[in-house]
Structures are given as C-alpha cells and as structure tokens.
Design an enzyme around this catalytic site. Structure first.
Site, mmCIF file in Angstrom:
data_model
loop_
_atom_site.group_PDB
_atom_site.id
_atom_site.type_symbol
_atom_site.label_atom_id
_atom_site.label_comp_id
_atom_site.label_asym_id
_atom_site.label_seq_id
_atom_site.Cartn_x
_atom_site.Cartn_y
_atom_site.Cartn_z
ATOM 1 N N LYS A 117 -53.025 13.341 21.354
ATOM 2 C CA LYS A 117 -54.253 14.100 21.076
ATOM 3 C C LYS A 117 -53.970 15.589 21.011
ATOM 4 O O LYS A 117 -54.509 16.289 20.158
ATOM 5 C CB LYS A 117 -55.332 13.774 22.107
ATOM 6 C CG LYS A 117 -55.978 12.418 21.846
ATOM 7 C CD LYS A 117 -57.196 12.155 22.704
ATOM 8 C CE LYS A 117 -57.809 10.809 22.322
ATOM 9 N NZ LYS A 117 -58.860 10.382 23.268
ATOM 10 N N LYS A 198 -52.695 2.120 10.678
ATOM 11 C CA LYS A 198 -53.887 1.386 11.109
ATOM 12 C C LYS A 198 -55.163 1.907 10.458
ATOM 13 O O LYS A 198 -55.299 3.110 10.253
ATOM 14 C CB LYS A 198 -54.039 1.544 12.627
ATOM 15 C CG LYS A 198 -53.576 0.337 13.415
ATOM 16 C CD LYS A 198 -53.636 0.584 14.914
ATOM 17 C CE LYS A 198 -55.046 0.666 15.473
ATOM 18 N NZ LYS A 198 -55.077 0.627 16.943
ATOM 19 N N LYS A 201 -60.977 5.387 12.373
ATOM 20 C CA LYS A 201 -62.221 6.124 12.144
ATOM 21 C C LYS A 201 -61.944 7.569 11.752
ATOM 22 O O LYS A 201 -62.795 8.231 11.184
ATOM 23 C CB LYS A 201 -63.089 6.080 13.398
ATOM 24 C CG LYS A 201 -62.430 6.801 14.573
ATOM 25 C CD LYS A 201 -63.193 6.611 15.847
ATOM 26 C CE LYS A 201 -62.346 7.147 16.996
ATOM 27 N NZ LYS A 201 -62.387 6.350 18.198
HETATM 28 P P1 AMP Z 1 -61.056 3.254 18.519
HETATM 29 O O1 AMP Z 1 -61.777 3.160 17.218
HETATM 30 O O2 AMP Z 1 -59.651 3.745 18.337
HETATM 31 O O3 AMP Z 1 -61.830 3.962 19.598
HETATM 32 O O4 AMP Z 1 -60.831 1.780 19.053
HETATM 33 C C1 AMP Z 1 -61.857 0.949 19.565
HETATM 34 C C2 AMP Z 1 -61.291 -0.454 19.707
HETATM 35 O O5 AMP Z 1 -60.974 -1.008 18.415
HETATM 36 C C3 AMP Z 1 -59.980 -0.521 20.500
HETATM 37 O O6 AMP Z 1 -59.981 -1.704 21.293
HETATM 38 C C4 AMP Z 1 -58.898 -0.598 19.449
HETATM 39 O O7 AMP Z 1 -57.750 -1.264 19.898
HETATM 40 C C5 AMP Z 1 -59.602 -1.385 18.335
HETATM 41 N N1 AMP Z 1 -59.098 -0.970 17.022
HETATM 42 C C6 AMP Z 1 -59.189 0.260 16.465
HETATM 43 N N2 AMP Z 1 -58.658 0.296 15.224
HETATM 44 C C7 AMP Z 1 -58.187 -0.972 14.978
HETATM 45 C C8 AMP Z 1 -57.533 -1.590 13.860
HETATM 46 N N3 AMP Z 1 -57.253 -0.911 12.748
HETATM 47 N N4 AMP Z 1 -57.212 -2.896 13.966
HETATM 48 C C9 AMP Z 1 -57.501 -3.592 15.077
HETATM 49 N N5 AMP Z 1 -58.120 -3.074 16.158
HETATM 50 C C10 AMP Z 1 -58.472 -1.774 16.126
#
Ligand code: AMP
Ligand code: TRP
Length: 332
Positions: A117, A198, A201
C-alpha cells in the site's frame, strides 16, 4: 441468532468499497453465503479498516450502505448470520488497543500488504500500520475458529494466531487460535484486459472487471472485448492462453461445469461464440443479484444493520469484560 449454538464459528470481514466485482463474488462472497448452511457465521463490514486510506466522508457513507446491500442481495441472511458495521461496535477498537500492547512492531514491519500500500502511494499512518492488529481483534472478539480469507490475507491471519497465543500465554487461556478457511472451489478471477493480473476494484480500466451491478449489455460488451490470443482454439493453458483460460474458469465457476466439459463443447466453436456463452453464464449468475439489490429498501437495510450492531455489541461486551479482567483493567 441462536445463543447456545454448538456449530463452529466463522468470522469474516470486508472493507466497504464500491465496484464489487465478479472476482469478489466467485472468490469470496459466494462462499460466505454457502457457509451459513454449516456454521455459525459472523460477517462484518469493516469500515474502520477502510478509513486507513484517504477517503471522502459523504462518499464513504454511500459506499458503506452499498456494500451492505450487495451482501444482502447475494444472500447473506441476517436471520442466520450476525451482520453489522464494525464502527458501530466499539469493542473492536478497544481490543485492538489491548492486542497492540503485545504486538511486536517487527511483525508489522514485515506485512507485505502494508508495504504494497505504501508503494502504491498510500500515506504512511499509524492506522494503516496497525491494520492487521485491528483485524486480529475482529476475529478474536467473537472467539471465531474459522476465517474464510483469500491468499492475500494469510499473513494477517498468521499474526492473529500469534496474538491469540501470546495473549493466552501472558494473561491466561482466553482465545481459540483461529484457522484460515480456504474454500476448495475458490476461483481466482483475472482481469479481462490483462489476464495475467487479478480482476481488481482499483484497476483504472472499467473494462477490466465485471461489476455485480453491471447491466446485461455491459457484461456482453466487456466479455466480447476481453483480451485473448490469436490461436483460435478454446483450450485451457494459463501460460499460452491466459485470456481464454480465465474465461473458461469464470464459466466453470458460474455454471458448475468442469473445464474439461466446457473445452469439449467449445474447442472449435470460435472465440465469438465461446465469448457469447461465457457472457450468458455470467448474466445468469449475476442478474438475480442485481434484481435483489434493486428490491432492497435503504431504510430496511439500515434497520437490519442497527439490529446487527445491537446483537454484536451485547455479545462483544461479554468478552470485553473477560479481557478487561484478565489484563487488570476492570472496574473496582
Ligand atoms: P478486495 O476487493 O481486494 O477487498 O477483496 C475482497 C474479497 O474478494 C477478498 O476475500 C479477496 O480475496 C476476494 N477477491 C478480490 N479480487 C478477487 C479476484 N480477482 N478473484 C478472486 N477473489 C478475489
Ligand atoms: N483485511 C481483510 C481484507 O482486506 C478484511 C478484514 C478485516 C477481515 N477484518 C477481518 C477478513 C477479519 C477476515 C476476518 O480482505
């Protein structure tokens, strides 16, 4: 909520963010819903964590509500899960302070998410630095035994385990040492515009991700524009064909069919037809979520969250009293 529940207890948290996407759903939240069948589940929107990077308060208010609505639309059921906003339960912050007093700063210095970060421009502040301690407090506050998290959170969970052990050793047996719960079928959904990273967002390109609230037309358009390769057979090969492999994985996760089965059907179909089928599978998965989201009434959601916070506070108070007594800061 049952009070003398003997099922194993699951806790998970999500930061309030807009842009909830297909990767979040297939990789995490779909599993949250499924876990409600077998476990006692606690799901928390961790809005104190979300404050550790710069944000706009009005925007944050909106995004917190939106996150709650998305989770309810997906199937988080407030009659079966404790569901609330972290900020409304002050015991999280108190326990984080107490755990902070037994956290070696060396452990925090090693946290890769913190370093990432900072590298991506977040200002170094104490909240961001101690983020993993607050996460440990979330989990331990409810004596959760199982924590569904993605790969990226494993290091934080290791710290939680370490802090539980340190606390127990120093102040007496208080916390179970929680285990990560990595779902067997967790999908890792890749970006549609760069299938080697990946789906995220924070990617500046809207076309890189499918949002859970995207229209059918937007989904079709994004899948059709997804980056692939020039060798026109549909087969699974993440090295040579990351784009097609990602679409195969997404379709498998949406339909419950195996990759082999899909390859057998679409091997020679051409990318155009294959992509249409992928888009259709995504739409079938997502459209009901969008419909459920639109049906939710904001005041009803606010009521659900208030009730969740009330329940969470009263459960957290019991542990708070125990921890205060164990650490010598109870009232005279
Ligand atoms: P985040 O959007 O990074 O806050 O992630 C929220 C949840 O979604 C976490 O448990 C991540 O591991 C999961 N996650 C985020 N992006 C992906 C992705 N591209 N594929 C699978 N899981 C994801
Ligand atoms: N750090 C987690 C994430 O970014 C969110 C989180 C906060 C969490 N507290 C938690 C996850 C407790 C599981 C348990 O995904």
């Amino acid at each position: 909520m049952e009070t003398n529940d003997t099922r194993r207890r699951v806790f998970s948290g999500v930061q309030p963010t807009g842009n909830v996407h297909l990767g979040n759903y297939l990789g995490a939240f779909r599993n949250w819903v499924a876990l409600q069948e077998r476990y006692e589940t606690i799901y928390c929107i961790v809005d104190l964590h979300g404050m550790t990077v710069p944000y706009d308060p009005d925007d944050y208010r909106r995004v917190r509500l939106e996150t709650a609505k998305v989770l309810l639309a997906i199937g988080v059921d407030p009659d079966r899960s404790l569901f609330y906003l972290q900020s409304q339960v002050p015991q999280h912050a108190e326990l984080a302070w107490i755990l902070g007093t037994i956290t070696p700063t060396g452990a925090l210095n090693r946290m890769t998410q913190y370093k990432d970060k900072l590298a991506s421009g977040a200002p170094a502040n104490l909240g961001l630095y101690s983020y993993p301690v607050l996460m440990a407090a979330d989990i331990l506050l409810f004596r959760a035994e199982l924590v569904p998290v993605g790969e990226d959170q494993k290091q934080h969970l290791e710290l939680t385990r370490d802090l539980a052990e340190r606390f127990n050793h120093r102040f007496g047996e208080t916390f179970p040492v929680p285990d990560p719960l990595i779902p067997e079928t967790a999908a890792r959904v890749m970006s549609l515009t760069d299938p080697t990273s990946k789906m995220s967002k924070s990617d500046p390109s809207e076309k890189s991700r499918i949002l859970l609230l995207d229209s059918d037309e937007a989904i079709l358009k994004k899948v059709k524009a997804a980056v692939t390769d020039s060798e026109p057979t549909v087969r699974y090969d993440t090295e040579a064909k990351p784009g097609i492999s990602n679409l195969l994985e997404i379709m498998a996760a949406c339909t419950g069919r195996s990759i082999d089965d899909l390859v057998a059907e679409y091997h020679d179909a051409g990318y155009g037809r294959f992509k249409e089928a992928v888009a259709e599978a995504i739409i079938e998965t997502i459209a009901p979520i969008r419909t459920a989201y639109r049906r939710l009434d904001d005041r009803e959601v606010a009521r659900i969250l208030a009730k969740g916070a009330l329940d969470a506070r009263s459960r957290a108070e019991a542990l708070q009293a125990e921890v205060r007594a164990a650490t010598g800061i109870d009232a005279f």
